[in-house]
Motif scaffolding. Structure first.
Motif, PDB file in Angstrom:
ATOM      1  N   GLU A 170       0.813  -1.222   0.000  1.00 32.60           N
ATOM      2  CA  GLU A 170       0.000   0.000   0.000  1.00 32.60           C
ATOM      3  C   GLU A 170       0.843   1.267   0.000  1.00 32.60           C
ATOM      4  O   GLU A 170       0.495   2.246  -0.647  1.00 32.60           O
ATOM      5  N   GLU A 171       1.947   1.248   0.745  1.00 34.33           N
ATOM      6  CA  GLU A 171       2.784   2.454   0.784  1.00 34.33           C
ATOM      7  C   GLU A 171       3.795   2.517  -0.357  1.00 34.33           C
ATOM      8  O   GLU A 171       4.600   3.440  -0.426  1.00 34.33           O
ATOM      9  N   LYS A 172       3.734   1.525  -1.244  1.00 41.41           N
ATOM     10  CA  LYS A 172       4.626   1.466  -2.406  1.00 41.41           C
ATOM     11  C   LYS A 172       6.102   1.566  -2.001  1.00 41.41           C
ATOM     12  O   LYS A 172       6.876   2.355  -2.555  1.00 41.41           O
ATOM     13  N   ALA A 173       6.475   0.732  -1.038  1.00 42.65           N
ATOM     14  CA  ALA A 173       7.854   0.693  -0.550  1.00 42.65           C
ATOM     15  C   ALA A 173       8.784   0.203  -1.656  1.00 42.65           C
ATOM     16  O   ALA A 173       8.467  -0.749  -2.374  1.00 42.65           O
ATOM     17  N   THR A 174       9.915   0.872  -1.786  1.00 38.41           N
ATOM     18  CA  THR A 174      10.928   0.421  -2.737  1.00 38.41           C
ATOM     19  C   THR A 174      11.582  -0.839  -2.180  1.00 38.41           C
ATOM     20  O   THR A 174      11.464  -1.137  -0.983  1.00 38.41           O
ATOM     21  N   PHE A 175      12.302  -1.556  -3.042  1.00 33.97           N
ATOM     22  CA  PHE A 175      13.021  -2.731  -2.546  1.00 33.97           C
ATOM     23  C   PHE A 175      14.060  -2.325  -1.501  1.00 33.97           C
ATOM     24  O   PHE A 175      14.324  -3.070  -0.567  1.00 33.97           O
ATOM     25  N   GLN A 176      14.626  -1.136  -1.639  1.00 33.41           N
ATOM     26  CA  GLN A 176      15.579  -0.679  -0.629  1.00 33.41           C
ATOM     27  C   GLN A 176      14.881  -0.553   0.727  1.00 33.41           C
ATOM     28  O   GLN A 176      15.385  -1.047   1.733  1.00 33.41           O
ATOM     29  N   GLU A 177      13.718   0.085   0.751  1.00 36.32           N
ATOM     30  CA  GLU A 177      12.961   0.226   2.000  1.00 36.32           C
ATOM     31  C   GLU A 177      12.491  -1.139   2.499  1.00 36.32           C
ATOM     32  O   GLU A 177      12.540  -1.416   3.703  1.00 36.32           O
ATOM     33  N   PHE A 178      12.043  -1.976   1.592  1.00 36.78           N
ATOM     34  CA  PHE A 178      11.557  -3.316   1.916  1.00 36.78           C
ATOM     35  C   PHE A 178      12.621  -4.106   2.677  1.00 36.78           C
ATOM     36  O   PHE A 178      12.363  -4.641   3.755  1.00 36.78           O
ATOM     37  N   PHE A 179      13.838  -4.144   2.124  1.00 40.91           N
ATOM     38  CA  PHE A 179      14.878  -4.953   2.759  1.00 40.91           C
ATOM     39  C   PHE A 179      15.542  -4.254   3.948  1.00 40.91           C
ATOM     40  O   PHE A 179      16.116  -4.921   4.806  1.00 40.91           O
ATOM     41  N   GLU A 180      15.433  -2.927   4.037  1.00 41.43           N
ATOM     42  CA  GLU A 180      15.919  -2.238   5.238  1.00 41.43           C
ATOM     43  C   GLU A 180      15.086  -2.626   6.444  1.00 41.43           C
ATOM     44  O   GLU A 180      15.590  -2.708   7.555  1.00 41.43           O
ATOM     45  N   ARG A 181      13.795  -2.868   6.228  1.00 46.45           N
ATOM     46  CA  ARG A 181      12.881  -3.243   7.319  1.00 46.45           C
ATOM     47  C   ARG A 181      12.878  -4.741   7.597  1.00 46.45           C
ATOM     48  O   ARG A 181      12.411  -5.173   8.654  1.00 46.45           O
ATOM     49  N   ALA A 182      13.338  -5.525   6.649  1.00 48.74           N
ATOM     50  CA  ALA A 182      13.299  -6.982   6.782  1.00 48.74           C
ATOM     51  C   ALA A 182      14.333  -7.474   7.792  1.00 48.74           C
ATOM     52  O   ALA A 182      15.374  -6.850   8.004  1.00 48.74           O
ATOM     53  N   LYS A 183      13.989  -8.610   8.402  1.00 44.54           N
ATOM     54  CA  LYS A 183      14.950  -9.325   9.254  1.00 44.54           C
ATOM     55  C   LYS A 183      15.328 -10.572   8.458  1.00 44.54           C
ATOM     56  O   LYS A 183      14.660 -11.609   8.557  1.00 44.54           O
ATOM     57  N   LEU A 184      16.379 -10.436   7.666  1.00 47.60           N
ATOM     58  CA  LEU A 184      16.767 -11.505   6.757  1.00 47.60           C
ATOM     59  C   LEU A 184      17.058 -12.802   7.518  1.00 47.60           C
ATOM     60  O   LEU A 184      17.727 -12.777   8.553  1.00 47.60           O
ATOM     61  N   HIS A 185      16.534 -13.890   7.008  1.00 46.55           N
ATOM     62  CA  HIS A 185      16.719 -15.199   7.641  1.00 46.55           C
ATOM     63  C   HIS A 185      18.214 -15.529   7.699  1.00 46.55           C
ATOM     64  O   HIS A 185      18.950 -15.276   6.736  1.00 46.55           O
ATOM     65  N   PRO A 186      18.677 -16.096   8.821  1.00 44.70           N
ATOM     66  CA  PRO A 186      20.111 -16.414   8.943  1.00 44.70           C
ATOM     67  C   PRO A 186      20.619 -17.413   7.899  1.00 44.70           C
ATOM     68  O   PRO A 186      21.810 -17.455   7.619  1.00 44.70           O
ATOM     69  N   HIS A 187      19.728 -18.190   7.290  1.00 42.21           N
ATOM     70  CA  HIS A 187      20.157 -19.152   6.270  1.00 42.21           C
ATOM     71  C   HIS A 187      19.954 -18.638   4.850  1.00 42.21           C
ATOM     72  O   HIS A 187      20.073 -19.409   3.886  1.00 42.21           O
ATOM     73  N   ALA A 188      19.668 -17.353   4.707  1.00 47.13           N
ATOM     74  CA  ALA A 188      19.445 -16.787   3.369  1.00 47.13           C
ATOM     75  C   ALA A 188      20.669 -16.990   2.476  1.00 47.13           C
ATOM     76  O   ALA A 188      20.528 -17.178   1.267  1.00 47.13           O
ATOM     77  N   ASN A 189      21.849 -16.990   3.068  1.00 41.33           N
ATOM     78  CA  ASN A 189      23.070 -17.171   2.271  1.00 41.33           C
ATOM     79  C   ASN A 189      23.166 -18.565   1.645  1.00 41.33           C
ATOM     80  O   ASN A 189      24.005 -18.803   0.781  1.00 41.33           O
ATOM     81  N   LEU A 190      22.290 -19.479   2.049  1.00 40.54           N
ATOM     82  CA  LEU A 190      22.266 -20.819   1.446  1.00 40.54           C
ATOM     83  C   LEU A 190      21.508 -20.835   0.125  1.00 40.54           C
ATOM     84  O   LEU A 190      21.484 -21.849  -0.564  1.00 40.54           O
TER      85      LEU A 190
END
Length: 119
Positions: free
Chosen positions: A57-77
């Protein structure tokens, strides 16, 4: 193949809302569900359905999206090639995170089991 600064900038400014319908259409066309799509997005980012709707709804950019995300610790897999780029060789962190998401959606659409996708 290395990403260019222009490519990285374009991805950073792209909105999640502009890409989400394509993710949904891709997985539904292959018989997967919106719930499964949200499950893999949630695994990677920590966002729930309410968070995703708010970001759309707020049309967040991918930069904003991933700044707010808590990336999974296994994402590097998450490895492999997506959009012509080997994910593990992408040096720009944001571009790599967007490609992680692309890869998970791609695996879901290809029929891979959720347990395998969620490393």
């Amino acid at each position: 193949m290395q990403t260019t600064p222009e490519h990285n900038e374009r991805i950073a400014k792209m909105t999640f809302a502009s890409v989400y319908p394509h993710y949904l259409a891709k997985v539904e066309k292959k018989g997967r569900t919106k719930e499964e799509l949200h499950q893999v997005i949630s695994w990677l980012t920590g966002f729930d359905d309410k968070d995703l709707q708010s970001l759309i709804e707020e049309k967040a950019t991918f930069q904003e999206f991933f700044e707010r995300a808590k990336l999974h610790p296994h994402a590097n897999l998450i490895t492999g090639i997506i959009c012509g780029y080997r994910i593990e060789e992408i040096t720009n962190p944001l571009t790599q995170q967007v490609r992680y998401l692309d890869k998970l959606v791609d695996e879901l659409a290809k029929g891979r089991k959720i347990e395998k996708i969620l490393r």
